[in-house]
Design an enzyme around this catalytic site. Structure first.
Site, mmCIF file in Angstrom:
data_model
loop_
_atom_site.group_PDB
_atom_site.id
_atom_site.type_symbol
_atom_site.label_atom_id
_atom_site.label_comp_id
_atom_site.label_asym_id
_atom_site.label_seq_id
_atom_site.Cartn_x
_atom_site.Cartn_y
_atom_site.Cartn_z
ATOM 1 N N PHE B 114 -36.335 -11.066 -20.607
ATOM 2 C CA PHE B 114 -35.278 -9.875 -20.379
ATOM 3 C C PHE B 114 -34.148 -10.712 -19.720
ATOM 4 C CE2 PHE B 114 -33.159 -6.335 -18.606
ATOM 5 C CZ PHE B 114 -32.884 -5.475 -19.520
ATOM 6 N N ASP B 185 -42.788 -11.569 -15.043
ATOM 7 C CA ASP B 185 -42.277 -10.384 -15.083
ATOM 8 C C ASP B 185 -43.359 -9.457 -15.612
ATOM 9 O OD1 ASP B 185 -40.758 -7.959 -15.591
ATOM 10 O OD2 ASP B 185 -38.916 -9.129 -15.867
ATOM 11 N N TYR B 210 -40.667 2.387 -13.699
ATOM 12 C CA TYR B 210 -40.111 3.484 -14.382
ATOM 13 C C TYR B 210 -40.484 3.409 -15.852
ATOM 14 C CZ TYR B 210 -36.316 0.172 -14.641
ATOM 15 O OH TYR B 210 -35.447 -1.227 -14.758
ATOM 16 N N LYS B 211 -40.970 2.397 -16.449
ATOM 17 C CA LYS B 211 -41.640 2.313 -17.637
ATOM 18 C C LYS B 211 -42.903 3.051 -17.856
ATOM 19 C CE LYS B 211 -38.869 -1.642 -18.749
ATOM 20 N NZ LYS B 211 -37.887 -1.100 -19.724
ATOM 21 N N ARG B 357 -37.574 0.145 -31.532
ATOM 22 C CA ARG B 357 -38.262 -0.044 -30.635
ATOM 23 C C ARG B 357 -39.217 1.351 -30.387
ATOM 24 N NH1 ARG B 357 -37.455 -2.445 -24.819
ATOM 25 N NH2 ARG B 357 -36.749 -0.528 -24.370
#
Lengths: 398, 398
Positions: B114, B185, B210-211, B357
Site C-alpha cells: 500500500f 501489514d 476499519y476494514k 474492487r
C-alpha cells in the site's frame, strides 16, 4: 461582555451534584455531541457506508475543524489541521524545525513542559542520531538560554502543573532574533485564554482538543504552521493523506500543499464528529470574555481557599495575568485530599508529587460553583476527612 | 461449519436494498456500536468525566482490544496494542527494525504494498539520513531479493488492488535465514483470512481495524511485536503512554514493558468503544469458516461475472488460495462502471488506474447477495449504463 454563560452552560450535560474543576484534563460532554455521534454512526457510517467519505464530508473534517480551532488561536484560514495525538504532532513539528535549522543542534525547552513533549524530543534525537541536544532549563531561565545554537525553542505556553504562563510573543521574538524557530504547545491555552499565533509570529503550534475544547476522550490533536513555512516543510511522517494526490496511489511521496502535508493516516471520524459538536459551543463566544470570567472564578477560588485552608500552599502565580486558566495548590497529602474532594462531588486532579489542580472553565462553571467547591474543600481540610485508607490507596491513573 | 452466518448478519445495520462489497475498505455498522457509543458518551464521558479513565477502564482499552484482535491473528496475549493510524504503526515498526539491524541498509518491499507504507518508509529514510535504501521489487521477485543486505522485509500480505496473497510463513522464514526482520501489514488480512503470526514467526505485524474488523471510520490501528523482540525495541515515537510510569511525570523516557511501549498518546476512546462493540461480532466466529465461505462467495462472483461480462478482465489470482478475501477486475472505464454500480445499489470501489474492487465478507454477505450483484453488474455492462457524464465525473475520493 457579549458571551452568555448561562446559555453556554446549558449546552453541557453535567452530572447532578458534581462541581467539575477538571475541564483542563478532560472537558465535559456537550449535549450536541450525543446526537451528533448517533447521526454520524447511524445516518453516515450506517447508511452511506464508504460513500460518506465524500457525501458526509468526512475527508475534509481535519481541515474544516482545523479552521474552527484556528479562529480561537489566531491562525489564518487553512493553516490548522486535525489528526493523531498531541505527541505525534510534537514529533512532526520538531522534526520539521530541526530540518529547517539543520546547521543547529539544540532543542531548548523548560522543566515545566509536559513530559510527553520532552519524551518525544528525546526519541527524535535518538532516532536522528546526529548529536542533537535537548537543553532543559527552568522556566524563568528560558529567555537567557535562547542562544544562536538553538534550532528550535519548544515550550508549552501554560504549565500543566502550576498554570504559569510564558510570554509567547516575547519569547518567540527573542528566538527569531537568535535565528531559532518556535514550537508552542497550546494544550492548556486553546479555549482557555486568548491566543494569537499570528501576532506572536509563532512558527509551529500544536495542541489537544479534549481539554478546554471539550472534544471528548482521545479527541484528535491539531497542528498549525506559519503560512510562510508550510510549503518548505518536508514531513517526517509522510502518510498517504498528506500526499498531494492520495488517491492517485503514486509510488513516490509528494507532500500536499501547505498544512495538509501534516495529515498522516485515516482520520478518526467518530472523534471528529464529537469534536465538531463541541466546537459549536464556541460559536459566538468571545475569548476575552472567557479570560475575564476565568480570572474572576480563579481569584475567588484562591481567596476562598487561602482564607479557609492555610495549610494549602498556592503553587500558581498569584498574578492572574501570569497564569492560564487553572490554579494549583501544594500539600504533602495532595493525593488523598483530591480523592476526598472527588468523593464529595468536587472533581479536580492530582499531579505528582504534591499538586492539587483545579481548572476554571467559564463555559459551564458559575461563581456559585466556586463558592461551593471552596466550602467543601474547607470542610475536608478542617475535619481531616482525607485521612482515610481508601483515599490514600493510589489508583493507576488519577 | 460452526459459525452461524445468518446470526452474524443480523448483528449489522445494513441499508435496505444495498449490496455492500466494500467491507474491505470500510466495514458496515455493527448494531451494537450504536448503543455502545451512546453509553460511552452519556454514562462514561458524561457522568464519570475524568474518572472514567479508571472507572470505565478506558486506560486499558488499547491492550484489552489488542488481545481481542490477537486471537484473530494468532498473537499471544499481551503482544498486540491499539492506537494511532496504520501509517504511524508502520513507522514505529520500521524504525524499530532498522535499529535492531543497524548494520544493514535495505528495506525490501514490493510494488503491491500500500502506498502509505512505502511513503512512510521514504519519510523515515529521509529523516534518518543514513543512506538506507528502499528496494521495491515486483511481488513475484520478493523471495529472490531477500539478501543479506536486507534489514527488514516490509510487505502487505494481501495486495490492496488485486487481492494476491504472499506466503507469509515462507517469506518470513526466508528473511530470517538471511538475517532480516519482517514487518507484515495485515490491513487486508485481519478478519479476512486465517492468520497466525506466531506460527509464521513474524517479527512485527500491523493492521487497521476499519476494514474486515468493522471498527468504524478512522478506527485505531494495531501493532504486534514478537515476544522475544518487544523488550529490545527502543521506540522512536516515545510518547508518555508508552512510558514505564506515565503518571510519574519523570523527566526522562523509559519504555514500558513489552508491547505497551508502542503506545504513544491518549487513546481515541470513542473509536475504541465502537471497535470493541464491533469485535463482539467475532465472538464464536471461526476464521476457517470465514475462509471457506469467502471462497464460496468469491468463486461464485468470478464465475458469474466472467460468464456474463467478458469485457471485464480478472485482475486477481484465479486460485482462491492465492488471494485474500477480495476480487478485482480491470476495465478501462472502471471508474464510470463503479459509479453506475453504486447508483444501482452495489457498492464496491475503484482503484486507479482501472481496478474495480469487490470485497467478500461472510459476516454479512450471502450467496443471494452475490447472485444479485452479478445480475446488476451484467445489466450495466450489457446496456452500457455506465456511459453517462454523471458517472464519468470524478469525485475527490471514491
Amino acid at each position: 461582555m457579549t458571551t452568555d454563560f448561562a446559555a453556554t452552560r446549558a449546552l453541557f450535560d453535567l452530572p447532578e451534584g458534581i462541581i467539575y474543576l477538571d475541564g483542563n484534563s478532560l472537558g465535559p460532554l456537550p449535549r450536541a455531541a450525543i446526537e451528533r455521534l448517533d447521526r454520524t454512526a447511524r445516518a453516515e457510517w450506517g447508511q452511506m457506508l464508504i460513500t460518506a467519505w465524500n457525501r458526509a464530508g468526512w475527508m475534509d473534517m481535519p481541515r474544516r475543524l482545523g479552521d474552527r480551532i484556528g479562529r480561537l488561536i489566531g491562525a489564518p484560514h487553512g493553516t490548522v489541521v486535525l489528526g493523531d495525538t498531541l505527541s505525534i504532532k510534537v514529533h512532526q513539528a520538531l522534526a520539521a524545525a530541526l530540518e529547517l535549522r539543520a546547521d543547529r543542534q539544540v532543542i531548548l525547552t523548560d522543566s515545566g513542559n509536559f513530559p510527553s513533549d520532552i519524551y518525544m524530543a528525546q526519541g527524535l534525537i535518538r532516532t536522528l542520531g546526529r548529536g542533537h541536544v535537548l537543553r532543559v532549563v527552568e522556566p524563568e531561565e528560558v529567555a537567557d538560554a535562547i542562544t544562536e545554537e538553538v534550532a528550535v525553542l519548544m515550550l508549552t505556553e501554560v504549565d500543566y502543573r502550576t498554570g504559569r504562563m510564558h510570554d509567547m510573543a516575547g519569547l518567540t521574538d527573542r528566538a527569531h532574533q537568535a535565528g531559532a524557530l518556535t514550537l508552542w504547545d497550546l494544550a492548556h491555552s486553546a479555549g482557555a485564554i486568548p491566543v494569537d499565533v499570528t501576532a506572536a509570529g509563532v512558527d509551529f503550534a500544536v495542541g489537544c482538543t479534549y481539554k478546554y475544547l471539550n472534544g471528548g476522550p482521545g479527541a484528535p490533536a491539531f497542528i498549525h504552521m506559519a503560512p510562510d513555512l508550510a510549503d518548505r516543510v518536508r514531513p517526517a511522517l509522510s502518510g498517504w493523506l498528506g500526499h498531494e494526490a492520495p488517491f492517485a496511489f503514486d509510488p513516490d511521496y509528494r507532500p500536499a500543499q501547505g498544512i495538509d502535508r501534516m495529515r498522516v493516516g485515516t482520520p478518526p471520524i467518530l472523534q471528529m464528529a464529537a469534536l465538531d459538536a463541541a466546537l459549536d459551543v464556541w460559536d459566538g463566544v468571545d475569548m476575552s470574555d472567557i479570560r475575564t470570567r476565568s480570572i474572576e472564578l480563579s481569584q475567588a477560588f484562591i481567596a476562598g481557599v487561602e482564607a479557609a485552608c492555610p495549610e494549602l500552599v498556592l503553587a500558581s502565580p498569584r498574578d492572574p495575568l501570569a497564569r492560564g486558566s487553572q490554579v494549583s495548590f501544594r500539600h504533602p497529602e495532595g493525593y488523598a485530599i483530591m480523592q476526598a474532594l472527588i468523593a464529595n462531588g468536587v472533581i479536580g486532579d492530582f499531579r505528582a508529587p504534591d499538586i492539587l489542580r483545579f481548572g476554571f472553565t467559564p463555559l459551564y462553571l458559575s461563581p456559585e460553583d466556586i463558592r461551593r467547591a471552596v466550602e467543601i474543600l474547607a470542610g475536608i481540610m478542617h475535619n481531616r476527612a482525607w485521612d482515610r485508607p481508601e483515599y490514600r490507596r493510589r489508583a493507576k491513573v488519577t
